[in-house]
Design an enzyme around this catalytic site. Structure first.
Site, PDB file in Angstrom:
ATOM      1  N   LYS A 128       0.807  -1.229   0.000  1.00 18.21           N
ATOM      2  CA  LYS A 128       0.000   0.000   0.000  1.00 18.21           C
ATOM      3  C   LYS A 128       0.840   1.279   0.000  1.00 18.21           C
ATOM      4  CE  LYS A 128      -4.535  -1.384   1.509  1.00 18.21           C
ATOM      5  NZ  LYS A 128      -4.369  -2.819   1.848  1.00 18.21           N
ATOM      6  N   GLU A 134     -10.399   7.374   4.011  1.00 18.65           N
ATOM      7  CA  GLU A 134     -11.084   6.484   4.932  1.00 18.65           C
ATOM      8  C   GLU A 134     -10.208   5.247   5.106  1.00 18.65           C
ATOM      9  OE1 GLU A 134     -11.943   6.761   1.703  1.00 18.65           O
ATOM     10  OE2 GLU A 134     -11.164   4.760   1.236  1.00 18.65           O
ATOM     11  N   SER A 184       1.676  -9.712  -1.108  1.00 24.63           N
ATOM     12  CA  SER A 184       1.365  -8.281  -0.938  1.00 24.63           C
ATOM     13  C   SER A 184       1.722  -7.712   0.431  1.00 24.63           C
ATOM     14  CB  SER A 184      -0.110  -8.036  -1.233  1.00 24.63           C
ATOM     15  OG  SER A 184      -0.933  -8.883  -0.443  1.00 24.63           O
TER      16      SER A 184
END
Ligand SMILES: *Cc1c(COP(=O)(O)O)cnc(C)c1O
Length: 412
Positions: A98, A120, A385
């Site tokens: 991310k 958010e 990931s």
């Protein structure tokens, strides 16, 4: 593969943000004005030498890129069939992919003269990555989070606060991710001059699916080069888990025009009944969510259906518009790993390779081991990931320390 994908990244999305019939921008006019400004800024700023050089330097000196590709030979031997390789995004700073797009979004904000990042978060992973980017760039950060999630994800709330972010509790509706999105958009619209909205995956209205894909493309570019250097060939299969689809688009984008099978892995959850899984590309129908069109799990009224996954980063009823198009074109296929298979892969990778994967990533590993068994030889490159630190307490308290213990809990 019959179609030529060499020009694909330049063709999609088109000027209106569409990937074929998917994507676009279905939002109120006052928000559209702001999205148009972000699109224009992104398309000019991100192509400048200064931006490219600064992002490259951040990737190397702050994030720790390139992350390695690792031949999981003990796992491959145990499973039999194809050889399994892991792209180690779990070794990226903050422990997941991310940060790749959060640093890009933060740098864009800096170049645009913004003072505050707004977003958010559901489980808190995107919130932590964005708060990290804000700290790095010296920007304010405001993260909207449902009260239910704040309760559930206390460690990530602590991290965000330590990193200097303001966590805004959202107390209406179901008090989870969907309401947090509404709340974050409202806050952004109150001050679009000084702030910028930063989304957490290849979803939302144009230009976010394009921007996030471009910032994640580094995963694919690196791993294609690394894999060629290690083996002298391309992998036969590239496999990644799909929630909104950012880590998958990141790695797939480099292989679109290669004779490589691309497989997205969605969570099969507890069963394939609606509400028990989040296998959107597999079982969804075209629909609208959060300002864009995509495959969507829907109830009878066409509203986004409730979804479930053992991995909180994957329980989204929609999927990125680019995935939706690549599914229709049959360039990417979508497989499923359920909770049991995912836990099995989680324990197995920990024991046999010394790598504790995020539950999200364990879905991709689980599906890759199934594919490896079906293939007699060849290779599978899996995008790992993220790391599993965030899941340790949940997994061990709910399911125990190995698959034998977990089987007993699962059969209750
Ligand atoms: C958030 C998250 C995902 C899911 O997001 P995508 O946009 O589908 O990549 C997958 N893995 C990890 C570790 C995550 O934190």
């Amino acid at each position: 593969m019959s179609k030529d994908y060499s020009r694909y990244p330049h063709q999609y999305p088109d000027a209106t943000g569409h990937f074929g019939e998917f994507g676009g921008s279905y939002i109120p006019p006052e928000l559209q004005v702001e999205m148009d400004k972000i699109t224009k800024a992104y398309l000019t700023i991100s192509k400048t030498q200064r931006f490219i050089e600064e992002l490259r330097s951040i990737r190397t000196h702050y994030q720790g890129r390139p992350t390695p590709v690792f031949h999981a030979d003990r796992l491959s031997e145990l499973v039999g069939g194809a050889q399994i390789y892991l792209k180690r995004e779990d070794l990226n700073h903050t422990g997941a992919h991310k940060l790749n797009h959060c640093m890009g979004e933060g740098l864009l904000a800096k170049f645009m003269g913004k003072k505050k990042l707004i977003a958010e978060t559901g489980a808190g992973q995107h919130g932590v990555a964005l708060a990290t980017a804000a700290a790095y760039f010296g920007l304010e950060c405001e993260i909207h989070m449902g009260e239910v999630d704040i309760e559930k994800e206390a460690p990530n709330v602590i991290r965000m606060k330590l990193l200097g972010a303001t966590v805004v509790p959202v107390s209406f509706g179901l008090k989870t991710l969907k309401e947090a999105v509404d709340s974050a958009f409202q806050a952004y619209l109150k001050d679009p001059v000084n702030s910028i909205y930063c989304i957490g995956s290849v979803v939302g209205p144009h230009p976010f699916p394009m921007m996030v894909r471009d910032f994640q493309a580094v995963v694919g570019i690196e791993s294609r080069e690394q894999f060629l250097e290690m083996t002298g060939e391309l992998p036969d299969v590239v496999c990644a888990c799909v929630g909104g689809g950012s880590n998958a688009m990141g790695i797939f984008s480099a292989f679109l025009n290669d004779p490589v099978r691309l497989v997205g892995v969605e969570p099969g959850g507890r069963s394939l009944n609606l509400g028990d899984h989040a296998a959107t590309a597999a079982f969804g129908k075209p629909g609208l969510i959060h300002g864009f069109k995509c495959y969507l799990l829907q109830d009878e009224q066409g509203e986004p259906a409730p979804v479930y996954s053992i991995a909180s980063g994957l329980d989204y009823p929609g999927v990125g518009p680019e995935h939706s198009q690549l599914k229709d074109e049959e360039r990417v296929s979508y497989g499923i790993a359920d909770d049991r298979e995912t836990l099995d892969a989680f324990y197995q990778l920990s024991r046999i390779e010394g790598i504790i994967p995020a539950l999200e990533s364990a879905h991709a590993v689980a599906h890759a081991t199934k594919l490896a068994k079906e293939m007699e030889h060849g290779s599978i490159l899996v995008n790992l990931s993220g790391r599993g630190d965030k899941d340790l307490e949940f997994v061990t308290e709910t399911y125990g320390f190995n698959m034998e213990e977990a089987e007993q809990k699962l059969s209750l």
